[in-house]
Motif scaffolding. Structure first.
Motif, PDB file in Angstrom:
ATOM      1  N   ARG A  27      86.899  92.895  44.457  1.00 54.06           N
ATOM      2  CA  ARG A  27      86.398  91.899  45.403  1.00 54.06           C
ATOM      3  C   ARG A  27      85.481  92.565  46.444  1.00 54.06           C
ATOM      4  NH1 ARG A  27      87.157  86.844  46.955  1.00 54.06           N
ATOM      5  NH2 ARG A  27      86.987  86.282  49.158  1.00 54.06           N
ATOM      6  N   ASP A  30      82.243  93.354  44.838  1.00 53.31           N
ATOM      7  CA  ASP A  30      81.469  92.138  44.639  1.00 53.31           C
ATOM      8  C   ASP A  30      80.798  91.710  45.937  1.00 53.31           C
ATOM      9  OD1 ASP A  30      80.783  89.564  43.209  1.00 53.31           O
ATOM     10  OD2 ASP A  30      82.031  88.781  44.833  1.00 53.31           O
ATOM     11  N   LYS A  34      76.853  91.406  46.587  1.00 50.32           N
ATOM     12  CA  LYS A  34      76.305  90.120  47.000  1.00 50.32           C
ATOM     13  C   LYS A  34      75.457  90.283  48.256  1.00 50.32           C
ATOM     14  CE  LYS A  34      79.203  86.796  46.685  1.00 50.32           C
ATOM     15  NZ  LYS A  34      80.311  85.875  47.018  1.00 50.32           N
ATOM     16  N   THR A  79      76.862  83.358  33.854  1.00 50.31           N
ATOM     17  CA  THR A  79      77.918  83.998  34.646  1.00 50.31           C
ATOM     18  C   THR A  79      79.286  83.770  34.019  1.00 50.31           C
ATOM     19  OG1 THR A  79      76.625  83.688  36.665  1.00 50.31           O
ATOM     20  CG2 THR A  79      78.970  84.122  36.940  1.00 50.31           C
ATOM     21  N   GLY A 215      81.535  76.987  41.127  1.00 51.30           N
ATOM     22  CA  GLY A 215      82.186  77.988  41.972  1.00 51.30           C
ATOM     23  C   GLY A 215      83.627  77.624  42.276  1.00 51.30           C
ATOM     24  N   ASN A 219      86.883  79.924  41.141  1.00 47.68           N
ATOM     25  CA  ASN A 219      87.638  80.624  42.182  1.00 47.68           C
ATOM     26  C   ASN A 219      88.927  79.940  42.606  1.00 47.68           C
ATOM     27  OD1 ASN A 219      85.699  82.765  42.576  1.00 47.68           O
ATOM     28  ND2 ASN A 219      84.387  81.271  43.582  1.00 47.68           N
ATOM     29  N   TYR A 228      88.498  85.252  34.462  1.00 44.92           N
ATOM     30  CA  TYR A 228      88.434  86.613  35.005  1.00 44.92           C
ATOM     31  C   TYR A 228      89.392  87.541  34.264  1.00 44.92           C
ATOM     32  CZ  TYR A 228      85.599  85.380  39.095  1.00 44.92           C
ATOM     33  OH  TYR A 228      84.574  84.993  39.936  1.00 44.92           O
ATOM     34  N   THR A 294      77.302  90.085  38.982  1.00 44.89           N
ATOM     35  CA  THR A 294      78.110  89.931  37.771  1.00 44.89           C
ATOM     36  C   THR A 294      77.993  91.188  36.923  1.00 44.89           C
ATOM     37  OG1 THR A 294      77.721  87.548  37.779  1.00 44.89           O
ATOM     38  CG2 THR A 294      78.516  88.509  35.725  1.00 44.89           C
ATOM     39  N   THR A 302      80.395  86.107  40.610  1.00 40.93           N
ATOM     40  CA  THR A 302      80.582  84.870  41.371  1.00 40.93           C
ATOM     41  C   THR A 302      79.369  83.972  41.187  1.00 40.93           C
ATOM     42  OG1 THR A 302      79.580  85.786  43.373  1.00 40.93           O
ATOM     43  CG2 THR A 302      81.969  86.003  43.157  1.00 40.93           C
ATOM     44  N   SER A 304      78.093  82.128  43.647  1.00 29.95           N
ATOM     45  CA  SER A 304      77.244  82.309  44.824  1.00 29.95           C
ATOM     46  C   SER A 304      76.322  83.506  44.661  1.00 29.95           C
ATOM     47  CB  SER A 304      78.100  82.465  46.079  1.00 29.95           C
ATOM     48  OG  SER A 304      78.997  83.560  45.944  1.00 29.95           O
TER      49      SER A 304
END
Length: 351
Positions: A27, A30, A34, A79, A215, A219, A228, A294, A302, A304
């Motif tokens: 996380r 990521d 991002k 994605t 999204g 999530n 995931y 990704t 993600t 976003s």
């Protein structure tokens, strides 16, 4: 709590985590990726704003958003697939096939436009399901399976149209691709329309709604966690009770459906269905996902981030066009961006 085999106290799960500062979680990686993509977006916008006075205008902003819709919609599907460790090379050809099927249904069969669009979207869904069947049941590698579908879909699109554009669709066919929400215009003294605000194009509204929904699913739902889990370790996910075949098939269904939708939106914008449309769009879709964080090895990504990646590509192309850079040089620059991004992703994964 004692260990059953040795009688020794079992170490608490929390203490098995890497100490702070010795490593980053997926996380955290990521988030860093991002923000790196977002930083690149801001830098590009700042550079092009200084080189062209028209770059930061409302009209150009809407133009960029409209151009990004195809990349973003295909990127969302990419994605989903890439997070599971797969790849979909067929979306560009599926886009063209779905678009010409929708156009032929409206022109030759006389179906209502909404129904013709639905038939086009379902055509994309069918291609996604075929990809899923070949990959999950026939056990072909995703690269080969979707490469085959890329050739088949393009061939069918060319065959059913005679390699000619489908025209004569009427103005109503272009409402989805060219209409806008909250458009403000008035009539001047000479009777000509004056546009105060161009409005938010319908494709942009569609893109935002689908991105939010995708999204949320990824999530906030059990299905998203399963996607995931498969990308992180398919065997472990299977042993944990995840139906790997169905979940994987779902991601290819999403990719095919979004390709079908993109095809309908794009052909509506042109008010003509082109069987040769969508060439190399799959590369933009994959690039937007990778730029947004990704990982090509699966398990990380993600919506976003992909959204940001799509805008990086869109702004890069728009700014280069405004500065008179040729299409050939643009291909070289975007190719280099993709190579650098994948290289950074590989370094991140090794660490």
């Amino acid at each position: 709590m004692a260990d059953i085999t040795s009688g020794k106290p079992q170490e608490p799960i929390q203490s098995r985590q890497p100490p702070p500062g010795r490593g980053l979680s997926d996380r955290q990686k990521d988030i860093i990726q991002k923000f790196a993509a977002l930083g690149s977006l801001v830098i590009l916008a700042a550079v092009f704003a200084t080189t062209s006075s028209a770059f930061l205008t409302v009209n150009n902003g809407m133009t960029i958003a409209l151009q990004v819709t195809s990349i973003a919609l295909l990127g969302i599907g990419a994605t989903y697939v890439i997070i599971t460790g797969g790849i979909d090379l067929s979306v560009g050809s599926v886009l063209a096939l779905a678009g010409v099927v929708a156009a032929l249904a409206v022109r030759d069969l006389g179906t209502p436009i909404w129904l013709g669009m639905l038939i086009g979207i379902l055509t994309g869904s069918a291609c996604g399901l075929i990809n899923a069947f070949v990959i999950t049941r026939l056990k072909l590698p995703p690269f080969i399976a979707t490469l085959g579908m890329m050739l088949i879909a393009r061939g069918v699109a060319l065959q059913i149209t005679g390699a000619r554009a489908v025209s004569g669709l009427g103005e109503a066919f272009g409402v989805l691709g060219n209409g806008s929400l909250f458009r403000i215009e008035s009539i001047d003294d000479q009777g000509f329309p004056v546009v105060s605000f161009p409005g938010i194009p319908y494709p942009v509204v569609l893109m935002i709604v689908i991105a939010i929904a995708a999204g949320f699913l990824l999530n906030r739902t059990v299905l998203g966690r399963h996607i995931y889990a498969i990308g992180s370790n398919a065997d472990a996910a299977r042993l944990s009770g995840v139906n790997v075949t169905r979940v994987t098939a779902f991601t290819y269904l999403v990719s095919g459906t979004l390709a079908g939708l993109t095809g309908c939106v794009l052909m509506s914008r042109l008010v003509t269905a082109q069987p040769n449309e969508g060439v190399a769009y799959e590369l933009d879709a994959i690039a937007s996902a990778v730029i947004g964080g990704t990982s090509l090895i699966g398990g990380v990504g993600t919506i976003s981030g992909t959204f940001i990646g799509a805008f990086v590509i869109g702004i890069l192309r728009n700014g280069l066009n405004m500065n008179g850079v040729s299409a050939f040089i643009q291909q070289i620059i975007i190719g280099l961006v993709i190579l650098v991004t994948v290289w950074i992703d590989q370094i991140r994964n090794r660490r």
